[in-house]
Enzyme design. Sequence first.
Site, PDB file in Angstrom:
ATOM      1  N   ASN A   9       0.863  -1.185   0.000  1.00  0.00           N
ATOM      2  CA  ASN A   9       0.000   0.000   0.000  1.00  0.00           C
ATOM      3  C   ASN A   9       0.903   1.239   0.000  1.00  0.00           C
ATOM      4  O   ASN A   9       1.479   1.590   1.023  1.00  0.00           O
ATOM      5  CB  ASN A   9      -0.885  -0.037   1.260  1.00  0.00           C
ATOM      6  CG  ASN A   9      -1.656   1.245   1.475  1.00  0.00           C
ATOM      7  OD1 ASN A   9      -1.787   2.076   0.573  1.00  0.00           O
ATOM      8  ND2 ASN A   9      -2.188   1.414   2.684  1.00  0.00           N
ATOM      9  N   TRP A  10       0.997   1.883  -1.171  1.00  0.00           N
ATOM     10  CA  TRP A  10       1.908   3.042  -1.290  1.00  0.00           C
ATOM     11  C   TRP A  10       1.357   4.283  -0.591  1.00  0.00           C
ATOM     12  O   TRP A  10       2.046   5.274  -0.446  1.00  0.00           O
ATOM     13  CB  TRP A  10       2.141   3.376  -2.760  1.00  0.00           C
ATOM     14  CG  TRP A  10       2.973   2.374  -3.511  1.00  0.00           C
ATOM     15  CD1 TRP A  10       3.338   1.119  -3.103  1.00  0.00           C
ATOM     16  CD2 TRP A  10       3.554   2.549  -4.814  1.00  0.00           C
ATOM     17  NE1 TRP A  10       4.111   0.516  -4.073  1.00  0.00           N
ATOM     18  CE2 TRP A  10       4.247   1.366  -5.127  1.00  0.00           C
ATOM     19  CE3 TRP A  10       3.539   3.593  -5.745  1.00  0.00           C
ATOM     20  CZ2 TRP A  10       4.938   1.207  -6.334  1.00  0.00           C
ATOM     21  CZ3 TRP A  10       4.218   3.430  -6.947  1.00  0.00           C
ATOM     22  CH2 TRP A  10       4.911   2.251  -7.231  1.00  0.00           C
ATOM     23  N   LYS A  11       0.094   4.260  -0.210  1.00  0.00           N
ATOM     24  CA  LYS A  11      -0.567   5.447   0.368  1.00  0.00           C
ATOM     25  C   LYS A  11      -0.384   6.632  -0.606  1.00  0.00           C
ATOM     26  O   LYS A  11      -0.339   6.409  -1.814  1.00  0.00           O
ATOM     27  CB  LYS A  11      -0.022   5.733   1.763  1.00  0.00           C
ATOM     28  CG  LYS A  11      -0.054   4.470   2.622  1.00  0.00           C
ATOM     29  CD  LYS A  11       0.157   4.708   4.074  1.00  0.00           C
ATOM     30  CE  LYS A  11       0.095   3.372   4.803  1.00  0.00           C
ATOM     31  NZ  LYS A  11       0.073   3.511   6.234  1.00  0.00           N
ATOM     32  N   HIS A  99      -9.421   1.089   5.225  1.00  0.00           N
ATOM     33  CA  HIS A  99      -8.113   1.280   5.879  1.00  0.00           C
ATOM     34  C   HIS A  99      -8.297   2.235   7.061  1.00  0.00           C
ATOM     35  O   HIS A  99      -9.106   3.156   7.008  1.00  0.00           O
ATOM     36  CB  HIS A  99      -7.114   1.855   4.869  1.00  0.00           C
ATOM     37  CG  HIS A  99      -5.713   1.877   5.397  1.00  0.00           C
ATOM     38  ND1 HIS A  99      -5.276   2.844   6.262  1.00  0.00           N
ATOM     39  CD2 HIS A  99      -4.677   1.022   5.230  1.00  0.00           C
ATOM     40  CE1 HIS A  99      -4.020   2.583   6.597  1.00  0.00           C
ATOM     41  NE2 HIS A  99      -3.621   1.487   5.983  1.00  0.00           N
ATOM     42  N   GLU A 101      -6.699   4.690   8.025  1.00  0.00           N
ATOM     43  CA  GLU A 101      -6.557   6.122   7.688  1.00  0.00           C
ATOM     44  C   GLU A 101      -7.846   6.655   7.070  1.00  0.00           C
ATOM     45  O   GLU A 101      -8.207   7.821   7.256  1.00  0.00           O
ATOM     46  CB  GLU A 101      -5.337   6.317   6.766  1.00  0.00           C
ATOM     47  CG  GLU A 101      -4.047   6.161   7.555  1.00  0.00           C
ATOM     48  CD  GLU A 101      -2.867   5.611   6.776  1.00  0.00           C
ATOM     49  OE1 GLU A 101      -2.867   5.657   5.530  1.00  0.00           O
ATOM     50  OE2 GLU A 101      -1.917   5.120   7.438  1.00  0.00           O
ATOM     51  N   GLU A 171      -5.002  -4.903  10.892  1.00  0.00           N
ATOM     52  CA  GLU A 171      -3.966  -3.892  11.067  1.00  0.00           C
ATOM     53  C   GLU A 171      -4.240  -3.118  12.353  1.00  0.00           C
ATOM     54  O   GLU A 171      -5.034  -2.161  12.349  1.00  0.00           O
ATOM     55  CB  GLU A 171      -3.976  -2.908   9.899  1.00  0.00           C
ATOM     56  CG  GLU A 171      -3.705  -3.533   8.560  1.00  0.00           C
ATOM     57  CD  GLU A 171      -3.205  -2.490   7.563  1.00  0.00           C
ATOM     58  OE1 GLU A 171      -2.089  -2.638   7.077  1.00  0.00           O
ATOM     59  OE2 GLU A 171      -3.917  -1.510   7.309  1.00  0.00           O
ATOM     60  N   GLY A 177       2.767   2.404  10.733  1.00  0.00           N
ATOM     61  CA  GLY A 177       3.722   3.487  10.532  1.00  0.00           C
ATOM     62  C   GLY A 177       4.454   3.896  11.793  1.00  0.00           C
ATOM     63  O   GLY A 177       5.119   4.937  11.822  1.00  0.00           O
ATOM     64  N   SER A 215       3.688  -1.994  10.318  1.00  0.00           N
ATOM     65  CA  SER A 215       5.153  -2.032  10.483  1.00  0.00           C
ATOM     66  C   SER A 215       5.770  -3.394  10.152  1.00  0.00           C
ATOM     67  O   SER A 215       6.727  -3.818  10.794  1.00  0.00           O
ATOM     68  CB  SER A 215       5.542  -1.585  11.894  1.00  0.00           C
ATOM     69  OG  SER A 215       5.147  -0.237  12.105  1.00  0.00           O
ATOM     70  N   GLY A 236       2.976  -1.092   4.238  1.00  0.00           N
ATOM     71  CA  GLY A 236       2.986   0.333   3.913  1.00  0.00           C
ATOM     72  C   GLY A 236       4.390   0.794   3.590  1.00  0.00           C
ATOM     73  O   GLY A 236       4.902   0.594   2.483  1.00  0.00           O
ATOM     74  N   GLY A 237       5.068   1.391   4.568  1.00  0.00           N
ATOM     75  CA  GLY A 237       6.400   1.977   4.360  1.00  0.00           C
ATOM     76  C   GLY A 237       7.373   1.076   3.618  1.00  0.00           C
ATOM     77  O   GLY A 237       8.047   1.514   2.676  1.00  0.00           O
TER      78      GLY A 237
END
Length: 256
Positions: A9-11, A99, A101, A171, A177, A215, A236-237
């Site tokens: 997930n590149w966000k 998600h 966010e 999640e 993150g 993470s 993510g990251g």
Amino acid sequence: MRRRIVAGNWKMNGSKDLVQQLVGDIREHVADLDEAVKSTLDVVIIPPALYVDSVIGCCGDALATGVQNVSQWQSGAYTGEISSGMALDLGCQYVLVGHSERRQLFAESDEVIARKVTRVLESGLTAILCVGETLEEREAGQAESIVASQVRQGLSTVSSDQWSRVVVAYEPVWAIGTGKTATAEDAQAMHAEIRGVLEQMNAPSRNISVLYGGSVKADNAAALFAEPDIDGGLIGGASLKADEFVSICRSFPVGA
Ligand code: PGA
């Protein structure tokens, strides 16, 4: 048998240059994975929607693609929205729904999320429903009940012929993150719980992939993926670094 999935997930990150470089590298490394691993694993790139077309151009059939969000409506006067049908039209296979966010920053309720899941499944795509508790909820001993309720409500409209296109991603919000990961044991316990809820919903729970996210890195993925109810990760990251992302794809137990 359920699929293993590693989804990046590149966000809201990326550029045309990054797409060329990163997807090219990931594609090359994924091509080198062991055939036995490749046959059981879907590697999914989920960039910002504007880049989906270029990602598909770079990855061909080697990788699957998805979008991070779609509208709860099918089409019409909803300025700024994109539909699940459009994601299908571009060649995507997956859609992230709910998600944390989106839940927190865009006030998406379980009702809205259920409508989005409905749209995704109607259009023929696979929905990855994200669920997870906040730190306060965990500390108050409510983690299981919150997650169970998100699963029940988010998937309340799924019909028996649609379960094969449902994936759940657990999640914990406090792990996203932050560099803090749930221990493999805690994650496994929640995944088993989620499978139990799916069972109660008369879903074919043993065939539904349940991913862990929060993470996940190359150095903790193997411990997580060794757990019996963890079928992969939502990353993510670490999905923005080809080496790291591909090491995560290599972290499944051999021969399992
Ligand atoms: P993270 O994000 O891997 O950067 O924690 C995971 C996610 O939000 O899906």
